[in-house]
Write a protein that holds these residues in place. Structure first.
Motif, PDB file in Angstrom:
ATOM      1  N   LEU A  45       0.836  -1.202   0.000  1.00  0.00           N
ATOM      2  CA  LEU A  45       0.000   0.000   0.000  1.00  0.00           C
ATOM      3  C   LEU A  45       0.869   1.250   0.000  1.00  0.00           C
ATOM      4  O   LEU A  45       0.626   2.198  -0.763  1.00  0.00           O
ATOM      5  N   TYR A  46       1.891   1.264   0.825  1.00  0.00           N
ATOM      6  CA  TYR A  46       2.755   2.448   0.896  1.00  0.00           C
ATOM      7  C   TYR A  46       3.563   2.620  -0.390  1.00  0.00           C
ATOM      8  O   TYR A  46       3.815   3.756  -0.823  1.00  0.00           O
ATOM      9  N   LEU A  47       3.965   1.519  -0.999  1.00  0.00           N
ATOM     10  CA  LEU A  47       4.665   1.605  -2.284  1.00  0.00           C
ATOM     11  C   LEU A  47       3.741   2.170  -3.359  1.00  0.00           C
ATOM     12  O   LEU A  47       4.155   3.009  -4.168  1.00  0.00           O
ATOM     13  N   ALA A  48       2.483   1.722  -3.361  1.00  0.00           N
ATOM     14  CA  ALA A  48       1.517   2.252  -4.326  1.00  0.00           C
ATOM     15  C   ALA A  48       1.241   3.729  -4.069  1.00  0.00           C
ATOM     16  O   ALA A  48       1.070   4.518  -5.009  1.00  0.00           O
ATOM     17  N   LEU A  49       1.194   4.125  -2.800  1.00  0.00           N
ATOM     18  CA  LEU A  49       0.987   5.529  -2.453  1.00  0.00           C
ATOM     19  C   LEU A  49       2.109   6.394  -3.016  1.00  0.00           C
ATOM     20  O   LEU A  49       1.848   7.464  -3.588  1.00  0.00           O
ATOM     21  N   GLU A  50       3.334   5.954  -2.873  1.00  0.00           N
ATOM     22  CA  GLU A  50       4.463   6.710  -3.418  1.00  0.00           C
ATOM     23  C   GLU A  50       4.394   6.782  -4.939  1.00  0.00           C
ATOM     24  O   GLU A  50       4.650   7.840  -5.543  1.00  0.00           O
TER      25      GLU A  50
ATOM     26  N   TRP B  54      -7.331   5.744   1.802  1.00  0.00           N
ATOM     27  CA  TRP B  54      -7.388   4.300   1.549  1.00  0.00           C
ATOM     28  C   TRP B  54      -8.215   3.603   2.626  1.00  0.00           C
ATOM     29  O   TRP B  54      -8.407   4.105   3.722  1.00  0.00           O
ATOM     30  N   TRP B  55      -8.732   2.432   2.237  1.00  0.00           N
ATOM     31  CA  TRP B  55      -9.595   1.622   3.106  1.00  0.00           C
ATOM     32  C   TRP B  55      -9.209   0.150   3.001  1.00  0.00           C
ATOM     33  O   TRP B  55      -9.175  -0.417   1.917  1.00  0.00           O
TER      34      TRP B  55
ATOM     35  N   ALA C  20      -5.854   9.129  -9.426  1.00  0.00           N
ATOM     36  CA  ALA C  20      -5.549   7.751  -9.803  1.00  0.00           C
ATOM     37  C   ALA C  20      -6.044   6.829  -8.696  1.00  0.00           C
ATOM     38  O   ALA C  20      -6.056   7.211  -7.522  1.00  0.00           O
ATOM     39  N   GLU C  21      -6.453   5.621  -9.072  1.00  0.00           N
ATOM     40  CA  GLU C  21      -6.980   4.652  -8.117  1.00  0.00           C
ATOM     41  C   GLU C  21      -6.333   3.288  -8.349  1.00  0.00           C
ATOM     42  O   GLU C  21      -5.929   2.961  -9.470  1.00  0.00           O
ATOM     43  N   THR C  22      -6.264   2.499  -7.275  1.00  0.00           N
ATOM     44  CA  THR C  22      -5.777   1.131  -7.408  1.00  0.00           C
ATOM     45  C   THR C  22      -6.275   0.293  -6.234  1.00  0.00           C
ATOM     46  O   THR C  22      -6.774   0.827  -5.238  1.00  0.00           O
TER      47      THR C  22
ATOM     48  N   ARG D  97      -8.155  -6.685   0.933  1.00  0.00           N
ATOM     49  CA  ARG D  97      -7.739  -5.804  -0.140  1.00  0.00           C
ATOM     50  C   ARG D  97      -7.874  -4.357   0.339  1.00  0.00           C
ATOM     51  O   ARG D  97      -8.702  -4.047   1.189  1.00  0.00           O
ATOM     52  N   VAL D  98      -7.017  -3.506  -0.192  1.00  0.00           N
ATOM     53  CA  VAL D  98      -7.025  -2.091   0.167  1.00  0.00           C
ATOM     54  C   VAL D  98      -7.335  -1.282  -1.090  1.00  0.00           C
ATOM     55  O   VAL D  98      -6.680  -1.459  -2.126  1.00  0.00           O
ATOM     56  N   TYR D  99      -8.318  -0.408  -0.981  1.00  0.00           N
ATOM     57  CA  TYR D  99      -8.610   0.545  -2.053  1.00  0.00           C
ATOM     58  C   TYR D  99      -7.844   1.826  -1.766  1.00  0.00           C
ATOM     59  O   TYR D  99      -7.861   2.343  -0.642  1.00  0.00           O
ATOM     60  N   LEU D 100      -7.148   2.353  -2.775  1.00  0.00           N
ATOM     61  CA  LEU D 100      -6.361   3.566  -2.645  1.00  0.00           C
ATOM     62  C   LEU D 100      -6.758   4.554  -3.740  1.00  0.00           C
ATOM     63  O   LEU D 100      -6.808   4.200  -4.909  1.00  0.00           O
ATOM     64  N   ALA D 101      -7.053   5.784  -3.321  1.00  0.00           N
ATOM     65  CA  ALA D 101      -7.319   6.874  -4.263  1.00  0.00           C
ATOM     66  C   ALA D 101      -6.356   8.018  -3.959  1.00  0.00           C
ATOM     67  O   ALA D 101      -6.196   8.402  -2.788  1.00  0.00           O
TER      68      ALA D 101
END
Length: 271
Positions: free
Chosen positions: A30-35, A138-139, A204-206, A262-266
């Motif tokens: 999650l933190y890698l995706a955030l960066e 994120w959630w 962006a979302e993932t 799973r974590v949703y990130l926006a």
């Protein structure tokens, strides 16, 4: 602001100890995706963590080198955070942040934005974020499509808890943070006096999938901290927990659960 929003911090303050003990962490991915999505390296970044609660996300950001200021409306939640986390922690409303404009590289909402006003909160986040900075939320969610036992657990909760909001409900979706960020917050702009006013964020979302290994009793404690159960009568909750202990104990006789998550990130980037 409606009663649901104004009362949320009181609900979670009642279960702050359980929340601190049993809520899941966020995975490294999650933190890698955030960066990646924000374009901001956490090491050295100034982050305002809104709705920080007992500090689960705050500590995750600190562990990766960020300079974090934690913000929450719950006094007991912040007390738990302060007891084990070394960073500034401010009792404040995410719809009216007590910071000057442009002070943050990143504003984050971990499991919290849905308790705020959709427009005001984003407008405030953008106001306190520098040009080139970002807003992210994120959630964590269980992933019942990956395990029959988990789907059955969520169906039982949906049938027994009037306020249940979760992935087995028809039409369920994550909170519309991406849409709010694309509008830039209040009146669709970036706020008075900020470059780029009148435009939304670049969004962006993932999704990040992961697996949680957790003791049965910790899983049950985690259930108690969700708003749909935390707001219910204590005797009713005790009966529900006893039922789930029996049902899940038959599936996991060793007392440790393997939970698909799973974590949703926006993420919304400022120009």
């Amino acid at each position: 602001m409606n009663e649901r929003l104004t009362g949320s911090h009181r609900v979670f303050d009642r279960v702050s100890e359980e929340y601190d003990a049993a809520r899941p962490h966020y995975p490294e991915a999650l933190y890698l995706a955030l960066e990646e999505l924000s374009g901001i390296r956490l090491d050295g970044a100034t982050v305002i963590d809104v709705g920080a609660g007992t500090g689960i996300s705050t500590r995750g950001l600190l562990d990766r080198g960020a300079r974090v200021v934690a913000v929450d409306r719950g006094e007991r939640m912040l007390a738990r955070l302060r007891a084990r986390t070394t960073c500034p922690a401010i009792l404040a409303n995410g719809d009216d942040l007590p910071f000057r404009a442009g002070v943050a590289d990143l504003v984050t909402y971990a499991q919290s934005w849905h308790w705020l006003d959709p427009a005001l909160s984003v407008a405030e986040a953008v106001r306190v974020t520098r040009a080139g900075g970002a807003v992210a939320g994120w959630w964590n969610s269980v992933d019942p499509g990956k395990a029959d036992w988990l789907a059955a657990n969520q169906v039982r909760l949906a049938e027994s808890c009037p306020g249940y909001i979760g992935p087995v409900l028809p039409g369920w979706s994550m909170p519309p943070l991406a849409a709010a960020m694309s509008r830039g917050g209040l009146d669709g702009g970036l706020g008075d006096g900020l470059d780029g006013a009148g435009a939304g964020l670049d969004v962006a979302e993932t999704w990040v999938t992961w697996t949680r290994s957790v003791l049965l009793e910790d899983f049950l404690t985690d259930l108690r901290t969700h708003s749909y159960m935390a707001s219910m009568d204590g005797d009713v909750v005790a009966d529900l927990i006893a039922r789930e202990r029996a049902e899940l104990g038959r599936v996991f006789p060793g007392g440790r659960l393997t939970v698909p998550m799973r974590v949703y990130l926006a993420v919304g980037r400022r120009g």
